[in-house]
Design a protein around this motif. Sequence first.
Motif, PDB file in Angstrom:
ATOM      1  N   LEU A 117       0.970  -1.114   0.056  1.00 30.04           N
ATOM      2  CA  LEU A 117       0.031   0.045   0.030  1.00 30.04           C
ATOM      3  C   LEU A 117       0.961   1.141   0.085  1.00 30.04           C
ATOM      4  CD1 LEU A 117      -2.564  -1.372   2.656  1.00 30.04           C
ATOM      5  CD2 LEU A 117      -2.679  -1.560   0.187  1.00 30.04           C
ATOM      6  N   VAL A 118       0.975   1.831  -1.224  1.00 30.68           N
ATOM      7  CA  VAL A 118       1.693   2.946  -1.423  1.00 30.68           C
ATOM      8  C   VAL A 118       1.125   4.311  -1.054  1.00 30.68           C
ATOM      9  CG1 VAL A 118       3.407   4.104  -3.076  1.00 30.68           C
ATOM     10  CG2 VAL A 118       3.019   1.481  -3.176  1.00 30.68           C
ATOM     11  N   ASP A 119       1.588   4.788   0.249  1.00 29.55           N
ATOM     12  CA  ASP A 119       0.970   6.221   0.368  1.00 29.55           C
ATOM     13  C   ASP A 119      -0.633   5.985   0.170  1.00 29.55           C
ATOM     14  OD1 ASP A 119       1.897   8.209   1.974  1.00 29.55           O
ATOM     15  OD2 ASP A 119       1.879   9.597   0.372  1.00 29.55           O
ATOM     16  N   ALA A 120      -1.066   5.150   0.634  1.00 30.39           N
ATOM     17  CA  ALA A 120      -2.525   4.611   0.447  1.00 30.39           C
ATOM     18  C   ALA A 120      -3.399   5.442   1.381  1.00 30.39           C
ATOM     19  CB  ALA A 120      -2.879   3.006   0.292  1.00 30.39           C
ATOM     20  N   ASP A 178      -6.917 -10.176   8.846  1.00 30.31           N
ATOM     21  CA  ASP A 178      -5.560 -10.499   9.316  1.00 30.31           C
ATOM     22  C   ASP A 178      -4.910 -11.534   8.527  1.00 30.31           C
ATOM     23  OD1 ASP A 178      -6.260  -8.747  11.193  1.00 30.31           O
ATOM     24  OD2 ASP A 178      -6.735 -10.130  12.862  1.00 30.31           O
ATOM     25  N   ARG A 179      -5.517 -12.403   7.671  1.00 27.34           N
ATOM     26  CA  ARG A 179      -4.733 -13.358   6.971  1.00 27.34           C
ATOM     27  C   ARG A 179      -3.945 -12.849   5.792  1.00 27.34           C
ATOM     28  NH1 ARG A 179      -6.239 -15.959   2.739  1.00 27.34           N
ATOM     29  NH2 ARG A 179      -5.764 -18.049   3.542  1.00 27.34           N
ATOM     30  N   VAL A 180      -4.200 -11.812   5.539  1.00 25.58           N
ATOM     31  CA  VAL A 180      -3.237 -10.935   4.218  1.00 25.58           C
ATOM     32  C   VAL A 180      -2.384 -10.123   4.784  1.00 25.58           C
ATOM     33  CG1 VAL A 180      -3.601  -9.842   2.118  1.00 25.58           C
ATOM     34  CG2 VAL A 180      -5.525 -11.276   2.851  1.00 25.58           C
ATOM     35  N   PRO A 181      -1.027 -10.460   4.519  1.00 18.21           N
ATOM     36  CA  PRO A 181       0.004  -9.538   5.133  1.00 18.21           C
ATOM     37  C   PRO A 181       0.143  -8.140   4.223  1.00 18.21           C
ATOM     38  CG  PRO A 181       0.731 -11.185   3.731  1.00 18.21           C
ATOM     39  CD  PRO A 181      -0.677 -11.476   4.005  1.00 18.21           C
ATOM     40  N   ALA A 182       0.630  -7.123   4.538  1.00 16.96           N
ATOM     41  CA  ALA A 182       0.643  -5.871   3.874  1.00 16.96           C
ATOM     42  C   ALA A 182       1.827  -5.212   4.461  1.00 16.96           C
ATOM     43  CB  ALA A 182      -0.664  -4.853   4.400  1.00 16.96           C
ATOM     44  N   THR A 183       2.469  -4.490   3.285  1.00 12.82           N
ATOM     45  CA  THR A 183       3.466  -3.606   3.599  1.00 12.82           C
ATOM     46  C   THR A 183       2.867  -2.284   3.197  1.00 12.82           C
ATOM     47  OG1 THR A 183       5.310  -5.072   2.956  1.00 12.82           O
ATOM     48  CG2 THR A 183       5.880  -2.922   2.896  1.00 12.82           C
ATOM     49  N   VAL A 184       3.142  -1.257   4.112  1.00 13.74           N
ATOM     50  CA  VAL A 184       2.639   0.346   4.075  1.00 13.74           C
ATOM     51  C   VAL A 184       3.768   1.077   4.168  1.00 13.74           C
ATOM     52  CG1 VAL A 184       1.146   1.890   5.149  1.00 13.74           C
ATOM     53  CG2 VAL A 184       0.545  -0.344   5.543  1.00 13.74           C
ATOM     54  N   ILE A 185       3.799   1.634   2.718  1.00 13.28           N
ATOM     55  CA  ILE A 185       5.070   2.692   2.515  1.00 13.28           C
ATOM     56  C   ILE A 185       4.145   4.280   2.807  1.00 13.28           C
ATOM     57  CG2 ILE A 185       6.604   3.499   0.900  1.00 13.28           C
ATOM     58  CD1 ILE A 185       6.568   0.935  -0.325  1.00 13.28           C
ATOM     59  N   VAL A 186       4.832   4.790   3.406  1.00 12.36           N
ATOM     60  CA  VAL A 186       4.029   6.185   3.703  1.00 12.36           C
ATOM     61  C   VAL A 186       5.268   7.350   3.446  1.00 12.36           C
ATOM     62  CG1 VAL A 186       4.901   6.099   6.284  1.00 12.36           C
ATOM     63  CG2 VAL A 186       2.844   7.495   5.292  1.00 12.36           C
ATOM     64  N   LEU A 235      12.527   1.956  -4.069  1.00  5.58           N
ATOM     65  CA  LEU A 235      12.089   1.618  -2.853  1.00  5.58           C
ATOM     66  C   LEU A 235      10.638   0.777  -3.014  1.00  5.58           C
ATOM     67  CD1 LEU A 235      11.817   1.888   0.318  1.00  5.58           C
ATOM     68  CD2 LEU A 235      10.661   3.913   0.035  1.00  5.58           C
ATOM     69  N   VAL A 236      10.004   1.237  -4.088  1.00  7.83           N
ATOM     70  CA  VAL A 236       8.584   0.684  -4.432  1.00  7.83           C
ATOM     71  C   VAL A 236       8.744  -0.901  -4.834  1.00  7.83           C
ATOM     72  CG1 VAL A 236       6.493   0.837  -5.471  1.00  7.83           C
ATOM     73  CG2 VAL A 236       7.165   2.984  -4.394  1.00  7.83           C
ATOM     74  N   LEU A 237       9.852  -0.826  -5.731  1.00 11.74           N
ATOM     75  CA  LEU A 237      10.129  -2.034  -6.566  1.00 11.74           C
ATOM     76  C   LEU A 237      10.700  -3.122  -5.323  1.00 11.74           C
ATOM     77  CD1 LEU A 237      10.533  -3.464  -9.217  1.00 11.74           C
ATOM     78  CD2 LEU A 237      13.026  -2.352  -9.205  1.00 11.74           C
ATOM     79  N   ASN A 238      11.448  -2.562  -4.516  1.00 11.27           N
ATOM     80  CA  ASN A 238      12.336  -3.428  -3.613  1.00 11.27           C
ATOM     81  C   ASN A 238      11.126  -4.159  -2.762  1.00 11.27           C
ATOM     82  OD1 ASN A 238      14.707  -4.737  -2.153  1.00 11.27           O
ATOM     83  ND2 ASN A 238      13.742  -3.258  -0.479  1.00 11.27           N
ATOM     84  N   GLU A 239      10.057  -3.386  -2.249  1.00 14.54           N
ATOM     85  CA  GLU A 239       9.019  -3.726  -1.160  1.00 14.54           C
ATOM     86  C   GLU A 239       8.126  -4.668  -2.057  1.00 14.54           C
ATOM     87  OE1 GLU A 239       9.169  -3.598   1.720  1.00 14.54           O
ATOM     88  OE2 GLU A 239      10.770  -2.232   1.849  1.00 14.54           O
ATOM     89  N   ILE A 240       7.876  -4.444  -3.232  1.00 15.07           N
ATOM     90  CA  ILE A 240       7.053  -5.429  -4.223  1.00 15.07           C
ATOM     91  C   ILE A 240       7.819  -6.777  -4.415  1.00 15.07           C
ATOM     92  CG2 ILE A 240       5.786  -5.634  -6.236  1.00 15.07           C
ATOM     93  CD1 ILE A 240       5.310  -2.801  -6.693  1.00 15.07           C
TER      94      ILE A 240
END
Length: 248
Positions: A117-120, A178-186, A235-240
């Motif tokens: 989630l990119v500045d979502a 809760d079962r779905v992991p998420a990375t939050v980039i702010v 940064l976005v590429l690395n997290e994806i």
Amino acid sequence: MINDDGRRLAFHVTPGHSPAIVLDAGGGLDSSYWKDLVPKLAAATGSEIITYDRAGLGDSDEVPGPWKVESAVSDLETGLRELGVTRNVILVAHSQAGEVATYFTRANPRLVSGAVLVDASLPELYTDKEIARLVAANKPQVDAAKADPSTKENRQLIATAENYAPMHRAYHQAAWPDRVPATVIVSEKTPFDGSPEDARLWRDAATAFAKAGPDRTLVTAEGSSHDIPIERPGLVLNEIEKMATAHR
């Protein structure tokens, strides 16, 4: 072109293996937002990469009346089904697309393996007080769009504003599965770089979201504006790539 309930929607596919990575741009932006990232992402992961234009944007048909997140979710569900993507999806959502991602994942928790989630736009932001602040802040832009000659961009802005308050009051109650992991980039500057209070609340919402469930990671794009995919593509590429590798 995919048909959903009479709407023609443009999907763009770079072939590859599972997991499929679906990129969804923010409000007023179409699939071209990701044009520089797609080839790099395909090369780095080998995954199938899917971008698309939400209704009213890019090459996709407009929908009369207020913007409804339920219609956007239906469009994405139909598009992926027509493309044969029935499992192991990594969602990448920027800005307003965070709302689509949240409702889509709630409806399809076994289809989505993870999200970046990119500045979502996240539910935690939208207290009644903050909704009122944002409606007031956006009013001059919306009034100008109504006064200007009608364009696709203006019509989309007006459609989003028409039910902004009730839609976001409902969104405030939405919980990420809760079962779905998420990375939050702010981002450091957020969409509200000119309003320190709103910027703080945006960052606080990202922090609260990351702490609210298991398998959630918060990453700060230091020095970046809201357009993290443009200013910090590495940064976005690395997290994806990390999320895709975990679910290969």
